[in-house]
Design a protein around this motif. Structure first.
Motif, PDB file in Angstrom:
ATOM      1  N   SER A  65       0.848  -1.124   0.089  1.00 49.39           N
ATOM      2  CA  SER A  65       0.091   0.098   0.092  1.00 49.39           C
ATOM      3  C   SER A  65       0.804   1.229  -0.025  1.00 49.39           C
ATOM      4  CB  SER A  65      -0.927   0.076   1.129  1.00 49.39           C
ATOM      5  OG  SER A  65      -0.088   0.041   2.488  1.00 49.39           O
ATOM      6  N   ALA A  66       2.094   1.151   0.205  1.00 50.03           N
ATOM      7  CA  ALA A  66       3.019   2.531   0.339  1.00 50.03           C
ATOM      8  C   ALA A  66       4.081   2.614  -0.959  1.00 50.03           C
ATOM      9  CB  ALA A  66       3.967   2.330   1.597  1.00 50.03           C
ATOM     10  N   ALA A  67       3.739   1.731  -1.914  1.00 51.26           N
ATOM     11  CA  ALA A  67       4.427   1.602  -3.230  1.00 51.26           C
ATOM     12  C   ALA A  67       3.946   2.709  -3.939  1.00 51.26           C
ATOM     13  CB  ALA A  67       4.618   0.358  -3.801  1.00 51.26           C
ATOM     14  N   SER A  68       5.067   3.402  -4.470  1.00 49.63           N
ATOM     15  CA  SER A  68       4.697   4.569  -5.394  1.00 49.63           C
ATOM     16  C   SER A  68       4.436   4.031  -6.985  1.00 49.63           C
ATOM     17  CB  SER A  68       6.026   5.852  -5.693  1.00 49.63           C
ATOM     18  OG  SER A  68       6.959   4.915  -6.204  1.00 49.63           O
ATOM     19  N   GLU A  69       3.895   4.954  -7.777  1.00 43.75           N
ATOM     20  CA  GLU A  69       3.541   4.315  -9.173  1.00 43.75           C
ATOM     21  C   GLU A  69       5.111   4.029  -9.674  1.00 43.75           C
ATOM     22  OE1 GLU A  69       3.410   4.588 -13.379  1.00 43.75           O
ATOM     23  OE2 GLU A  69       4.616   5.685 -12.197  1.00 43.75           O
ATOM     24  N   GLY A  70       6.192   4.495  -9.453  1.00 48.57           N
ATOM     25  CA  GLY A  70       7.283   4.299 -10.073  1.00 48.57           C
ATOM     26  C   GLY A  70       7.833   3.161  -9.865  1.00 48.57           C
ATOM     27  N   LEU A  72       5.742   0.468  -8.708  1.00 50.55           N
ATOM     28  CA  LEU A  72       4.661  -0.539  -9.085  1.00 50.55           C
ATOM     29  C   LEU A  72       4.651  -0.839 -10.732  1.00 50.55           C
ATOM     30  CD1 LEU A  72       1.598   0.985  -7.210  1.00 50.55           C
ATOM     31  CD2 LEU A  72       2.552  -1.066  -6.561  1.00 50.55           C
ATOM     32  N   ALA A  73       5.140   0.168 -11.426  1.00 51.62           N
ATOM     33  CA  ALA A  73       5.396  -0.140 -12.854  1.00 51.62           C
ATOM     34  C   ALA A  73       6.067  -1.011 -13.241  1.00 51.62           C
ATOM     35  CB  ALA A  73       5.476   1.191 -13.311  1.00 51.62           C
ATOM     36  N   PRO A  74       7.313  -1.333 -12.681  1.00 51.79           N
ATOM     37  CA  PRO A  74       8.306  -2.366 -13.366  1.00 51.79           C
ATOM     38  C   PRO A  74       7.754  -3.772 -12.643  1.00 51.79           C
ATOM     39  CG  PRO A  74       9.455  -0.851 -11.647  1.00 51.79           C
ATOM     40  CD  PRO A  74       8.145  -0.276 -12.297  1.00 51.79           C
ATOM     41  N   ARG A  75       7.188  -3.771 -11.357  1.00 50.97           N
ATOM     42  CA  ARG A  75       6.784  -4.868 -10.963  1.00 50.97           C
ATOM     43  C   ARG A  75       5.645  -5.364 -11.838  1.00 50.97           C
ATOM     44  NH1 ARG A  75       5.996  -2.835  -4.488  1.00 50.97           N
ATOM     45  NH2 ARG A  75       8.314  -2.421  -4.233  1.00 50.97           N
ATOM     46  N   PHE A  76       4.684  -4.618 -12.135  1.00 50.66           N
ATOM     47  CA  PHE A  76       3.646  -4.946 -13.105  1.00 50.66           C
ATOM     48  C   PHE A  76       4.054  -5.380 -14.416  1.00 50.66           C
ATOM     49  CE2 PHE A  76       0.707  -3.846 -16.596  1.00 50.66           C
ATOM     50  CZ  PHE A  76      -0.627  -4.180 -16.213  1.00 50.66           C
ATOM     51  N   ASP A 149       4.636 -12.792  -5.175  1.00 49.81           N
ATOM     52  CA  ASP A 149       5.309 -12.409  -4.205  1.00 49.81           C
ATOM     53  C   ASP A 149       6.683 -12.065  -4.265  1.00 49.81           C
ATOM     54  OD1 ASP A 149       3.021 -12.822  -2.535  1.00 49.81           O
ATOM     55  OD2 ASP A 149       3.401 -14.963  -2.172  1.00 49.81           O
ATOM     56  N   GLY A 150       7.385 -12.770  -5.554  1.00 51.58           N
ATOM     57  CA  GLY A 150       8.734 -12.618  -5.420  1.00 51.58           C
ATOM     58  C   GLY A 150       8.889 -11.710  -6.854  1.00 51.58           C
ATOM     59  N   VAL A 151       7.956 -10.619  -6.844  1.00 55.73           N
ATOM     60  CA  VAL A 151       8.216  -9.904  -8.208  1.00 55.73           C
ATOM     61  C   VAL A 151       9.369  -8.824  -8.135  1.00 55.73           C
ATOM     62  CG1 VAL A 151       6.424  -7.995  -7.329  1.00 55.73           C
ATOM     63  CG2 VAL A 151       6.746  -8.499 -10.008  1.00 55.73           C
ATOM     64  N   ASP A 152       9.610  -8.280  -6.862  1.00 58.48           N
ATOM     65  CA  ASP A 152      10.659  -7.277  -6.656  1.00 58.48           C
ATOM     66  C   ASP A 152      12.039  -8.056  -7.453  1.00 58.48           C
ATOM     67  OD1 ASP A 152       9.011  -5.587  -5.167  1.00 58.48           O
ATOM     68  OD2 ASP A 152       9.609  -6.549  -3.374  1.00 58.48           O
ATOM     69  N   GLU A 153      12.219  -9.028  -7.220  1.00 55.83           N
ATOM     70  CA  GLU A 153      13.642  -9.525  -7.900  1.00 55.83           C
ATOM     71  C   GLU A 153      13.455  -9.746  -9.242  1.00 55.83           C
ATOM     72  OE1 GLU A 153      14.224 -13.399  -6.161  1.00 55.83           O
ATOM     73  OE2 GLU A 153      14.314 -12.774  -3.925  1.00 55.83           O
ATOM     74  N   ASP A 154      12.317  -9.874  -9.763  1.00 51.85           N
ATOM     75  CA  ASP A 154      11.955 -10.034 -11.169  1.00 51.85           C
ATOM     76  C   ASP A 154      11.759  -8.603 -11.881  1.00 51.85           C
ATOM     77  OD1 ASP A 154      12.544 -12.727 -11.176  1.00 51.85           O
ATOM     78  OD2 ASP A 154      10.592 -13.055 -10.791  1.00 51.85           O
ATOM     79  N   LYS A 156      13.363  -5.971 -12.645  1.00 46.11           N
ATOM     80  CA  LYS A 156      14.361  -5.225 -13.483  1.00 46.11           C
ATOM     81  C   LYS A 156      14.718  -6.584 -14.643  1.00 46.11           C
ATOM     82  CE  LYS A 156      16.748  -2.000 -10.566  1.00 46.11           C
ATOM     83  NZ  LYS A 156      17.778  -1.744 -10.015  1.00 46.11           N
ATOM     84  N   ASP A 157      14.597  -6.286 -15.747  1.00 55.93           N
ATOM     85  CA  ASP A 157      14.971  -7.430 -16.865  1.00 55.93           C
ATOM     86  C   ASP A 157      16.179  -7.571 -16.693  1.00 55.93           C
ATOM     87  OD1 ASP A 157      16.317  -5.584 -18.494  1.00 55.93           O
ATOM     88  OD2 ASP A 157      14.309  -5.269 -19.458  1.00 55.93           O
ATOM     89  N   ALA A 158      16.852  -8.558 -17.242  1.00 53.41           N
ATOM     90  CA  ALA A 158      18.155  -9.104 -17.142  1.00 53.41           C
ATOM     91  C   ALA A 158      19.328  -8.092 -17.666  1.00 53.41           C
ATOM     92  CB  ALA A 158      18.465 -10.370 -17.705  1.00 53.41           C
ATOM     93  N   LYS A 159      18.794  -7.640 -18.970  1.00 51.21           N
ATOM     94  CA  LYS A 159      19.595  -6.572 -19.635  1.00 51.21           C
ATOM     95  C   LYS A 159      19.814  -5.420 -18.740  1.00 51.21           C
ATOM     96  CE  LYS A 159      19.302  -5.795 -24.131  1.00 51.21           C
ATOM     97  NZ  LYS A 159      18.792  -5.471 -25.224  1.00 51.21           N
ATOM     98  N   THR A 160      18.712  -4.858 -18.070  1.00 51.48           N
ATOM     99  CA  THR A 160      18.989  -3.687 -17.338  1.00 51.48           C
ATOM    100  C   THR A 160      19.664  -3.965 -16.200  1.00 51.48           C
ATOM    101  OG1 THR A 160      16.806  -2.786 -17.856  1.00 51.48           O
ATOM    102  CG2 THR A 160      17.559  -1.981 -15.606  1.00 51.48           C
ATOM    103  N   SER A 161      19.605  -5.067 -15.232  1.00 50.86           N
ATOM    104  CA  SER A 161      20.576  -5.812 -14.432  1.00 50.86           C
ATOM    105  C   SER A 161      22.095  -5.689 -14.508  1.00 50.86           C
ATOM    106  CB  SER A 161      20.026  -6.879 -13.781  1.00 50.86           C
ATOM    107  OG  SER A 161      18.668  -6.753 -13.067  1.00 50.86           O
ATOM    108  N   LEU A 162      22.120  -6.314 -15.822  1.00 59.30           N
ATOM    109  CA  LEU A 162      23.562  -6.397 -16.333  1.00 59.30           C
ATOM    110  C   LEU A 162      24.360  -4.915 -16.529  1.00 59.30           C
ATOM    111  CD1 LEU A 162      26.039  -8.606 -17.143  1.00 59.30           C
ATOM    112  CD2 LEU A 162      24.909  -8.669 -19.227  1.00 59.30           C
TER     113      LEU A 162
END
Length: 225
Positions: A65-70, A72-76, A149-154, A156-162
């Motif tokens: 409930s505290a997450a910002s749009e910024g 939430l968007a990558p999680r979505f 539940d684990g969406v925070d880890e996913d 960011k896509d792999a290219k962004t993380s690399l």
């Protein structure tokens, strides 16, 4: 209408008994198999994408409930992207039930990410039409399960993380090089190598350049630890 063995198995894996089995048949029918009296799943895919999006937006808002749009968007995006839909489709064995034309069958259509992702969205729409929004929401939440539940880890896509990994170490952005292309023109298969300026590399093969790049980046991240 009597369902085939493959569709009966899929129905059990979905955990939903269709009042109108024709909806499930339509949801798994690719455009290469459509014809007079047999609709393909494109319109259902369009609807299912919207139902999935609404369910995921609602779930993410309730989860944090505290997450910002910024935030939430990558999680979505991580939860509704085609790769995730295809992974869920594989979990329920949807590929075995796909109705494909001969050319798609010969080119490995049952394993193609785009076809699986599209069909998963179409199945969601079929459930929505067959039994309403609440049933479709329950299906989605059950099938996506731990991914939410684990969406925070996913998120960011792999290219962004690399790229972030490289930047944190003062390195230029990774390069992605096509090292091979096979298959017919209508169903090409690409091999992409992800390269870091420091010398590390990893390769991956997929039915689209984008997917192969993501897979190569993920492989390289795993290699780097």
């Amino acid at each position: 209408m009597k369902l085939s063995v493959e569709l009966t198995t899929l129905q059990k894996a979905l955990g939903h008994h269709f009042a109108d089995p024709r909806l499930l048949l339509r949801a798994v029918t690719h455009g290469s198999r459509s014809g007079p009296g047999r609709e393909d799943n494109q319109r259902l895919e369009f609807l299912g994408d919207r139902v999935l999006g609404l369910v995921m937006a609602e779930a993410l808002l309730q989860r944090d409930s505290a997450a910002s749009e910024g935030q939430l968007a990558p999680r979505f995006n991580a939860l509704v992207r085609k790769e995730t839909c295809a992974d869920v489709a594989r979990d329920v064995g949807l590929g075995d039930a796909l109705k494909l034309g001969r050319s798609e069958q010969l080119s490995g259509g049952r394993r193609k990410q785009a076809l699986l992702g599209d069909a998963m969205e179409a199945v969601i729409a079929a459930v929505y039409i067959d039994a309403g929004f609440d049933t479709a929401r329950d299906l989605i939440l059950r099938l996506w399960g731990a991914r939410i539940d684990g969406v925070d880890e996913d998120a960011k896509d792999a290219k962004t993380s690399l790229q972030e990994w490289a930047q944190a170490r003062g390195l230029p952005p990774p390069a992605y090089v096509e090292t091979a292309r096979t298959g017919p023109d209508h169903a090409p298969v690409f091999t992409i190598q992800a390269r870091l300026h420091s010398g590390e590399t990893a390769e991956a093969t997929a039915g689209s350049k984008r997917q192969a790049e993501q897979m190569a980046a993920k492989a390289l991240l795993e290699q780097l630890g």
